[in-house]
Design a protein around this motif. Structure first.
Motif, short mmCIF file in Angstrom:
data_model
loop_
_atom_site.label_atom_id
_atom_site.label_comp_id
_atom_site.label_asym_id
_atom_site.label_seq_id
_atom_site.Cartn_x
_atom_site.Cartn_y
_atom_site.Cartn_z
N TRP A 8 0.84 -1.21 0.00
CA TRP A 8 0.00 0.00 0.00
C TRP A 8 0.87 1.25 0.00
N SER A 11 2.46 1.90 -3.38
CA SER A 11 1.51 2.46 -4.35
C SER A 11 1.19 3.92 -4.03
N LYS A 14 4.11 6.07 -5.18
CA LYS A 14 4.14 6.25 -6.63
C LYS A 14 3.24 7.40 -7.07
N THR A 15 2.14 7.64 -6.34
CA THR A 15 1.25 8.74 -6.69
C THR A 15 1.91 10.10 -6.40
#
Length: 70
Positions: A8, A11, A14-15
């Motif tokens: 989590w 991810s 990465k944003t």
């Protein structure tokens, strides 16, 4: 930290990236990637007796539902 939480966090991080580099003033922090690929902050706590997760907190977006849950 459990495997699912690390996924989590990866991810979420990465944003926060733009073409492989962090967006905005975040890029000025003393950041590094741990052995799992998570971006962490290095600071004054590095020489303390705390756990690795406490010494080097992970970089997370400020306003995000998953950040609130963690």
């Amino acid at each position: 930290m459990e495997w699912a939480e690390r996924i989590w966090v990866l991810s979420l991080q990465k944003t926060m990236m733009d073409d492989g580099s962090l967006k905005g003033p975040i890029g000025n922090l003393n950041l590094f990637k741990d052995k799992f690929g998570n971006i962490r902050c290095r600071g004054r706590l590095a020489n303390s007796n705390l756990s690795e997760d406490e010494k080097f907190p992970m970089l997370l977006p400020r306003r995000n539902q998953i950040t609130k849950l963690i």
